[in-house]
Design an enzyme around this catalytic site. Structure first.
Site, PDB file in Angstrom:
ATOM      1  N   THR A  66       0.834  -1.207   0.000  1.00 12.54           N
ATOM      2  CA  THR A  66       0.000   0.000   0.000  1.00 12.54           C
ATOM      3  C   THR A  66       0.868   1.256   0.000  1.00 12.54           C
ATOM      4  O   THR A  66       0.580   2.226  -0.707  1.00 12.54           O
ATOM      5  CB  THR A  66      -0.928   0.013   1.228  1.00 12.54           C
ATOM      6  OG1 THR A  66      -1.636  -1.222   1.261  1.00 12.54           O
ATOM      7  CG2 THR A  66      -1.913   1.154   1.176  1.00 12.54           C
ATOM      8  N   THR A 159      -1.892 -10.805  -1.690  1.00 15.91           N
ATOM      9  CA  THR A 159      -1.001 -11.684  -0.934  1.00 15.91           C
ATOM     10  C   THR A 159      -0.962 -13.068  -1.595  1.00 15.91           C
ATOM     11  O   THR A 159      -0.175 -13.915  -1.209  1.00 15.91           O
ATOM     12  CB  THR A 159      -1.514 -11.861   0.510  1.00 15.91           C
ATOM     13  OG1 THR A 159      -2.900 -12.204   0.455  1.00 15.91           O
ATOM     14  CG2 THR A 159      -1.342 -10.595   1.315  1.00 15.91           C
TER      15      THR A 159
END
Ligand code: ADE
Length: 334
Positions: A66, A159
């Site tokens: 992020t 992920t």
């Protein structure tokens, strides 16, 4: 003073997370190759006066995906709109986000592997041709409207890259895989964070916390905050060796960063299944833990340590895991 509610505590952690997040490339420690690639990609796009290519960041949680997306948006001189795979429930949700983008803006989609497949299909023409297909009406009178979208850069994070569909994966101009940080990088992040938080920390304490941080900045910053609490409550002016060891002991985290659930996972494979192979579903039931958490959080780090192997038949505990747990392998005594 009334006791603080968990929600308040969470917000405060959120705020310090924000304060610790690097706001420039120079402040971002580690992932050097990815930073070099991104700088070139962005600079070239800026020179051409275009939006940067769509980007995919993959890797374990807490490594800074992020943060990188924020840096890309900042470098492109624009803002960033943030959403996530599970948050886009209906076609209309995505259409609203896409049609509200400003030219050159970054759209960040976290947990991209959880985007609904039907919604994904709307993304393809949006990514490729900046077109949005909107179906209005139902049945024989239904029509498709074709809307033009402004130039934008989609930055997706996941992920679980292997769970992304191939058509989606192939539409990114570049994919960057973030790996665990080494101890020196984590130590540098801890020093920087301690400076920002105004906490004194000794070099030996930095090394102890760094080793227990699972190569993950988010974990390092969390341990640092807990050590700061511990020092404060024990009347210490700085985080020293005793404070860092005491903090880890209190949190039941060992010197390599393993938590009780990590150790339990290895102990189950070794103690109950003769070292494996064991299916992940069986492990999830034995640990009373979500399969996704095992696959996303526990296993990647145990594999990076060389403690665990994933095979098609299941999970296998490796010799280093026996050594770490102090378990004697069958056969070693013979
Ligand atoms: N905080 C979290 N991730 C970081 C990084 N990569 N560099 C510096 N500070 C961080």
């Amino acid at each position: 003073m009334p006791p603080e509610t968990p929600r308040k505590l969470k917000e405060e952690e959120g705020n310090t997370d924000q304060a610790l997040r690097p706001a420039s490339w120079d402040a971002y420690i580690g992932q050097e190759r990815i930073k070099d690639n991104l700088r070139i990609l962005i600079e070239a796009a800026k020179r051409r006066g275009e939006a940067a290519d769509h980007l995919l960041f993959s890797g374990p949680a807490g490594l800074g995906k992020t943060t990188l997306a924020h840096l890309v948006a900042k470098e492109m001189g624009g803002s960033m709109k943030v959403t996530s795979g599970p948050a886009i429930e209906k076609m209309g949700d995505l259409a609203a986000i896409l049609t509200n983008l400003n030219p050159g803006e970054v759209l960040f989609i976290d947990e991209a592997h959880r985007i609904n497949r039907m919604i994904e299909e709307v993304l393809y023409p949006a990514m490729e041709m900046r077109k949005l297909h909107v179906v209005v009406g139902k049945g024989p009178s239904a029509r498709t409207l074709l809307l033009d979208l402004p130039p934008f850069t989609l930055v997706a994070a996941t992920t679980r890259e292997n769970l992304l569909s191939q058509p989606l994966r192939s539409r990114f101009g570049a994919t960057f895989r973030l790996g665990y940080y080494n101890s020196a990088e984590i130590a540098e992040i801890l020093s920087r964070s301690a400076r920002i938080l105004g906490t004194a920390i000794e070099p030996t304490a930095i090394n102890i916390l760094a080793r227990a941080s699972r190569g993950t900045p988010r974990v390092a910053n969390r341990l640092l905050r807990r050590a700061r609490d511990y020092a404060e409550v024990h009347g210490k002016l700085s985080i020293d060796e005793a404070v860092s060891m005491g903090t880890l002991e209190l949190l039941e985290i060992d010197e390599l960063g393993l938590e009780p659930q990590d150790r339990k996972l290895l102990e189950i494979i070794i103690g109950k299944f003769g070292g494996g192979p064991v299916g992940v579903g069986t492990l999830a039931a034995a640990l009373n833990e979500d399969r996704g958490v095992i696959e996303d959080i526990y296993e990647p780090y145990l594999m990076a340590l060389g403690f665990l192997q994933r095979s098609s038949a299941g999970r296998i505990a490796l010799p280093a895991a026996y050594d770490h747990l102090g378990v004697v392998r069958r056969g070693d005594l013979l």
